[in-house]
Design an enzyme around this catalytic site. Sequence first.
Site, PDB file in Angstrom:
ATOM      1  N   GLU A  32      63.719 100.695 -52.908  1.00  0.00           N
ATOM      2  CA  GLU A  32      61.905 101.322 -53.223  1.00  0.00           C
ATOM      3  C   GLU A  32      61.807 101.003 -54.566  1.00  0.00           C
ATOM      4  O   GLU A  32      62.573 101.156 -54.861  1.00  0.00           O
ATOM      5  CB  GLU A  32      62.338 102.750 -52.584  1.00  0.00           C
ATOM      6  CG  GLU A  32      62.448 103.428 -51.539  1.00  0.00           C
ATOM      7  CD  GLU A  32      61.902 104.455 -51.848  1.00  0.00           C
ATOM      8  OE1 GLU A  32      61.484 105.934 -52.704  1.00  0.00           O
ATOM      9  OE2 GLU A  32      62.894 105.449 -50.306  1.00  0.00           O
ATOM     10  N   GLU A  81      68.358 108.501 -50.528  1.00  0.00           N
ATOM     11  CA  GLU A  81      68.807 109.390 -51.902  1.00  0.00           C
ATOM     12  C   GLU A  81      69.365 110.849 -51.924  1.00  0.00           C
ATOM     13  O   GLU A  81      68.462 111.206 -52.093  1.00  0.00           O
ATOM     14  CB  GLU A  81      67.512 109.118 -52.156  1.00  0.00           C
ATOM     15  CG  GLU A  81      66.190 108.046 -53.033  1.00  0.00           C
ATOM     16  CD  GLU A  81      64.668 108.168 -53.852  1.00  0.00           C
ATOM     17  OE1 GLU A  81      64.507 109.295 -54.028  1.00  0.00           O
ATOM     18  OE2 GLU A  81      64.334 107.059 -54.143  1.00  0.00           O
TER      19      GLU A  81
HETATM   20  C1  FCB Z   1      61.764 108.546 -53.323  1.00  0.00           C
HETATM   21  C2  FCB Z   1      61.231 108.299 -52.218  1.00  0.00           C
HETATM   22  C3  FCB Z   1      60.580 108.160 -51.447  1.00  0.00           C
HETATM   23  C4  FCB Z   1      58.977 108.562 -51.983  1.00  0.00           C
HETATM   24  C5  FCB Z   1      58.709 107.549 -52.942  1.00  0.00           C
HETATM   25  C6  FCB Z   1      57.716 108.138 -54.263  1.00  0.00           C
HETATM   26  O1  FCB Z   1      62.565 108.840 -54.304  1.00  0.00           O
HETATM   27  O2  FCB Z   1      62.442 107.783 -51.742  1.00  0.00           O
HETATM   28  O3  FCB Z   1      60.126 109.291 -49.964  1.00  0.00           O
HETATM   29  O4  FCB Z   1      58.686 109.644 -51.880  1.00  0.00           O
HETATM   30  O5  FCB Z   1      60.026 107.825 -54.076  1.00  0.00           O
END
Ligand code: FCB
Length: 465
Positions: free
Chosen positions: A369, A171
Site C-alpha cells: 500500500e 497491518e
Molecule cells: C492503511 C489501511 C488501509 C487504508 C489506508 C489509508 O492503514 O491498511 O485500509 O485505510 O491506510
Amino acid sequence: MTNDLPPALQFPDGFAWGTATASYQIEGAVAEDGRAPSVWDTFAHTPGKVQAGDTGDVACDHYHRYPEDIALLAELGVTHYRFSLAWPRVQPTGRGRLNPGGVDFYSRVVDGLLERGITPWVTLFHWDLPQALEDAGGWPSRDTALRFAEYAAAIHERLGDRVRDWTTHNEPWCAAFLGYADGHHAPGRTDAGDAVRAAHHLLLGHGLAVGALREQGARHLGITLNLYPVDAASASEADADAARRIDGLMNRLFLDPVLRGSYPDDVLKDLTSVTDAGHAGHVRDGDLAAIGAPLDFLGVNYYSRHVVRAGTARPGRPSHWPGAEDVEFVRRPGVPVTEMGWAIDPEGLYEMLTRVTREYGPRPVYVTENGAAFDDRVAEDGTIRDEARRAYLDSHFRAAHRALADGVDLRGYFVWSLMDNFEWAHGYSKRFGLVHVDFATQRRTMKDSGRWFAAVTRANGLPAA
Ligand code: FCB
C-alpha cells in the site's frame, strides 16, 4: 504521450503493478447471502465512532458492481489486484463450515480477474473480525488465533487452485493498538493489556495460518506490515528514547517476531507495566517458532514518517499506547501534508525498504500500500485533475526505484486505492482513489492520476524527471 517514450526509470521485468482495497471499505452488502456482522459493522453503527455517522453498509457497492471494478483495473493496466476477504462473509460466526454464498462471491471475483489476466492477491484479514469472535473475547483471546488459522485453511482449500498469492494480515499494529488500546478503530476497546495480547494473537494467527497453508502446498505467503521511519524531534536523550519506543511498538514489535522469531528485548521491557499487571503468560512455548516460520515475501505499507518527542506522561488516558503514554507526535513546519495530515515524505519509503533489507536480510518485498488522500474536486467537465496525487505517487515510485537500484529485492507496488472508499473512522470524507466514486450514484470516474498510473503500468517505468 508518456507511454510511447522509452521510460528513463525502468522497473524489472515481471514487476507487479497493482492497486489495493479492503473488503469492509468497498463491498457494502453487509447482510446479503449469509454475511454476518463484523466488528466494523458494530463500531460504525455506534454513534460517535465514525465521522458523520458513516458506515460500510453500502460503501462502493462493490459486491454488486465488481465486474465494473474489474474493468477499471484492466483500464489501469495493472498486473495484480490486492483485495481482502471479509471473514464474516466466508465464515459468518468465525467458526464451523463456510458460507457458500460468501465463498461464491470471492470465487467469481477471482475468476473475473483471471479472465482479464490480472493476478488476484488475497489478504485474509483486513480488520473485519466476525462480531461473534469479538463477543467471545476477540484478538486478546488466544482462541481467535486458532479460529483464524482454521478459516485460512478452509478458504485456501476453496480458492488455492486459482490464487497463488496469500497475505495473512494487513497491518496487525492497527488491529491491535487502534482497536484495543486507543479505541479509534473497531472494536473500540481501550485497554493496553488487551492490545498487547491482541498483537501476540494476531501474530500467532499469522504463524498458524502460514503453517496450515504450507501443508496444503501454498508457495507464496507473506504478511503486510505498516512501517514508518521514526525520528527524534531533537538530539536530547529523552527524545531519542521516545523515538526508540515508538519504533519498537510500531515497527519492531512486528518485524522481529515475524522475521527473526523473537520479540525485541527493549520493547518487552517497555511493556512491563502492562505485562506485570496480569498480562504476562500469553506467550507460550512454541509460539515464536510458529510466528517466525519462513515467508516468501514481506508486504510493506508506507504512508509517512513519524517525528516524536518525549512529553508529559498521561498514563491511563483513554488513548494510550503502552510504554509510550508520554510521547508526542510533532509536525515538521514546512513539510506538506495530505488530507489525512500525513507528512509527504518519499525518502521515508526508501529508508524503510533499505532498512528491512539491511536489518532483516534480503528477501522479496512488495509495497502493498502507498497512496494519498487529497481534496479532489470534480471539474465542470467531469474530470478530476488530481495533480497532487500524481506528484505524490511519482515521487514515491522514484524512491522505490532508488531502493531497487540499491539492492532491495522489490518485486511489486500496489497503490492505495483503486477507488475512493470508506476510510475507517474518517468515513467517506477522505478520498484515496485513482478512481473517483460519487457515493450518491455509485458512478465511477477515472481521475487524472489513474490515467497517468495506466501509462506507468504499461511502460513498466517512469519518464525522466
Ligand atoms: C492503511 C489501511 C488501509 C487504508 C489506508 C489509508 O492503514 O491498511 O485500509 O485505510 O491506510
